[in-house]
Design a protein around this motif. Structure first.
Motif, short mmCIF file in Angstrom:
data_model
loop_
_atom_site.label_atom_id
_atom_site.label_comp_id
_atom_site.label_asym_id
_atom_site.label_seq_id
_atom_site.Cartn_x
_atom_site.Cartn_y
_atom_site.Cartn_z
N ALA A 101 0.84 -1.19 0.00
CA ALA A 101 0.00 0.00 0.00
C ALA A 101 0.88 1.24 0.00
N PRO A 102 1.73 1.41 -1.04
CA PRO A 102 2.69 2.52 -1.03
C PRO A 102 2.04 3.89 -1.07
N ALA A 103 0.76 3.99 -1.49
CA ALA A 103 0.09 5.29 -1.45
C ALA A 103 -0.04 5.80 -0.02
N LEU A 104 0.03 4.89 0.96
CA LEU A 104 -0.10 5.27 2.37
C LEU A 104 1.26 5.35 3.06
N CYS A 105 2.31 5.44 2.28
CA CYS A 105 3.68 5.49 2.81
C CYS A 105 3.81 6.53 3.92
N LEU A 106 4.53 6.16 4.97
CA LEU A 106 4.71 7.04 6.12
C LEU A 106 5.86 8.02 5.94
N ASP A 107 6.66 7.82 4.91
CA ASP A 107 7.84 8.68 4.70
C ASP A 107 7.98 8.99 3.21
N ARG A 108 6.87 9.39 2.60
CA ARG A 108 6.84 9.60 1.16
C ARG A 108 7.51 10.92 0.78
N GLY A 109 8.29 10.88 -0.29
CA GLY A 109 8.79 12.11 -0.89
C GLY A 109 7.80 12.59 -1.93
N SER A 110 7.35 13.83 -1.81
CA SER A 110 6.35 14.38 -2.73
C SER A 110 6.86 15.67 -3.33
N LEU A 111 6.99 15.67 -4.66
CA LEU A 111 7.44 16.87 -5.34
C LEU A 111 6.47 18.01 -5.10
N ALA A 112 7.02 19.17 -4.83
CA ALA A 112 6.29 20.41 -4.55
C ALA A 112 5.79 20.51 -3.12
N LEU A 113 5.84 19.41 -2.36
CA LEU A 113 5.41 19.44 -0.96
C LEU A 113 6.60 19.36 -0.02
N ASN A 114 7.33 18.23 -0.05
CA ASN A 114 8.53 18.16 0.78
C ASN A 114 9.80 18.02 -0.05
N LEU A 115 9.64 17.97 -1.38
CA LEU A 115 10.75 18.02 -2.32
C LEU A 115 10.44 19.11 -3.34
N PRO A 116 11.46 19.80 -3.87
CA PRO A 116 11.18 20.87 -4.84
C PRO A 116 10.37 20.35 -6.02
N GLY A 117 9.50 21.22 -6.54
CA GLY A 117 8.57 20.82 -7.59
C GLY A 117 9.14 20.89 -8.99
N LEU A 118 8.22 20.97 -9.96
CA LEU A 118 8.58 20.76 -11.36
C LEU A 118 8.43 22.00 -12.23
N LEU A 119 8.11 23.13 -11.67
CA LEU A 119 7.87 24.32 -12.48
C LEU A 119 9.20 25.02 -12.78
N ALA A 120 10.06 24.27 -13.49
CA ALA A 120 11.39 24.75 -13.87
C ALA A 120 11.74 24.15 -15.22
N GLU A 121 12.72 24.74 -15.89
CA GLU A 121 13.04 24.26 -17.24
C GLU A 121 13.56 22.83 -17.22
N ARG A 122 14.33 22.47 -16.21
CA ARG A 122 14.87 21.11 -16.13
C ARG A 122 14.81 20.62 -14.69
N VAL A 123 14.54 19.34 -14.52
CA VAL A 123 14.47 18.74 -13.19
C VAL A 123 15.14 17.37 -13.22
N ALA A 124 15.67 16.98 -12.07
CA ALA A 124 16.23 15.63 -11.93
C ALA A 124 15.21 14.77 -11.19
N VAL A 125 14.88 13.61 -11.76
CA VAL A 125 13.94 12.69 -11.12
C VAL A 125 14.50 11.27 -11.22
N PRO A 126 14.17 10.40 -10.26
CA PRO A 126 14.59 9.01 -10.40
C PRO A 126 14.04 8.42 -11.70
N ALA A 127 14.87 7.68 -12.40
CA ALA A 127 14.48 7.15 -13.71
C ALA A 127 13.22 6.29 -13.61
#
Length: 329
Positions: A101-127
């Motif tokens: 049930a990973p949607a209920l993860c207790l330590d989830r990284g979420s872009l724009a919430l606890n990790l920087p978001g995507l409103l930029a020309e380039r972003v690094a994300v896990p493949a």
């Protein structure tokens, strides 16, 4: 350096041209972002009702683009792929993750919430969170892959069978995507929405206005409001299911007499599960002919990000921001 839209204070965005370039880790890819969608979560960050780790802060989490760099552990063949970004990273070690049930993860990284978001020309994300899109996928469909995944996960969890009647409460972008997916699967859908233009959009996608007193087998509440959830509950038939998708600021008043005497089920649907829900959504666009881009109502250039966010709450349909131009389809 690159351009990005950064939140300086609640309600105030600035487009800068000196934001640091992302660094590509060994298991990451650099995605050149084409478009970013605006949803209720983003608006909560924008208006300050959802706090972020620091300011200035890059917001936005619904995006698509093109892979322009790959890390040492990523196949070079992925260069040039058109991808949708999955913006939630479960930890894969907590109890819910180990219980599938990973949607209920207790330590989830979420872009724009606890990790920087995507409103930029380039972003690094896990493949593994950059999902390849089929050739010919339109920009409008691509930017809506993430919210459509939220909608399809809610439908999956509802356990719909046959042509059960459905009520969708709230005709924002997520409600409209639910209508699009449900009607596409042959379910009769009614919508409860006080905003006339939003209701008209839902009707254009095959729904009908919800008549008072009608009972439904399944209700999806996307509004997150106390009135919306309570209104959905009272229109459920015996043994009906209420699927709560939207999250608001006030609790829903629940009449336990209705729940008990009708034998109702109340289910929360939190985002989607990694890794299967994103590719399932992409398959649905290809196989089932879903066109989630039908909910896109307005497109803004990056320079007008402030206007896009300021006007999104009152605009029917989804607003998107074009970050870079180019043909990725």
């Amino acid at each position: 350096m690159m351009r990005a839209a950064v939140l300086l204070a609640p309600g105030r965005l600035s487009v800068v041209d000196d934001w640091p370039e992302p660094v590509c880790g060994p298991d990451q890819v650099i995605v050149e972002i084409r478009d970013v969608g605006i949803c209720g979560t983003d608006l909560g960050v924008f208006n300050g009702s959802r706090t972020v780790p620091e300011l200035p802060w890059i917001i936005g989490h619904e995006a698509h683009g093109q892979i322009v760099e790959v890390g040492a552990d990523v196949p070079p063949a992925r260069l040039g792929e058109h991808v949708a970004v999955e913006p939630n990273y479960p930890c894969r070690v907590c109890g819910p993750c180990r219980s599938s049930a990973p949607a209920l993860c207790l330590d989830r990284g979420s872009l724009a919430l606890n990790l920087p978001g995507l409103l930029a020309e380039r972003v690094a994300v896990p493949a593994r969170y950059a999902w390849t899109l089929p050739d010919g996928t339109s920009a409008e469909d691509a930017v809506c892959v993430e919210p459509l995944t939220v909608a399809l996960a809610a439908i999956r969890r509802a356990g719909l069978t046959g042509t059960e009647s459905c009520l969708v409460v709230g005709a924002g972008a997520l409600g409209l995507l639910l209508v699009h997916a449900l009607t596409g699967a042959g379910h009769p859908v009614a919508v409860l929405e006080p905003h006339a233009e939003r209701l008209a959009q839902a009707v254009s996608l095959g729904a009908t206005p919800a008549p008072a007193g009608t009972e439904f087998t399944v209700a999806f509440d996307t509004s997150g409001s106390a009135a919306g959830g309570a209104g959905a509950l009272v229109q459920l038939a015996p043994a009906g299911r209420l699927v709560l998708v939207g999250v608001g600021q006030q609790p829903i008043p629940v009449d336990n007499r209705i729940v008990v005497r009708r034998g109702l089920t109340v289910l929360g649907s939190m985002i989607y599960d990694h890794p299967h829900d994103f590719p399932t959504t992409i398959d649905a666009i290809t196989r089932d002919g879903l066109t989630p881009g039908v909910v896109v109502a307005a497109t803004f250039p990056l320079d007008r990000a402030q206007q896009a966010f300021s006007t999104a709450p009152t605009r029917p349909g989804k607003s998107i921001i074009t970050v870079t131009s180019g043909d990725v389809a």
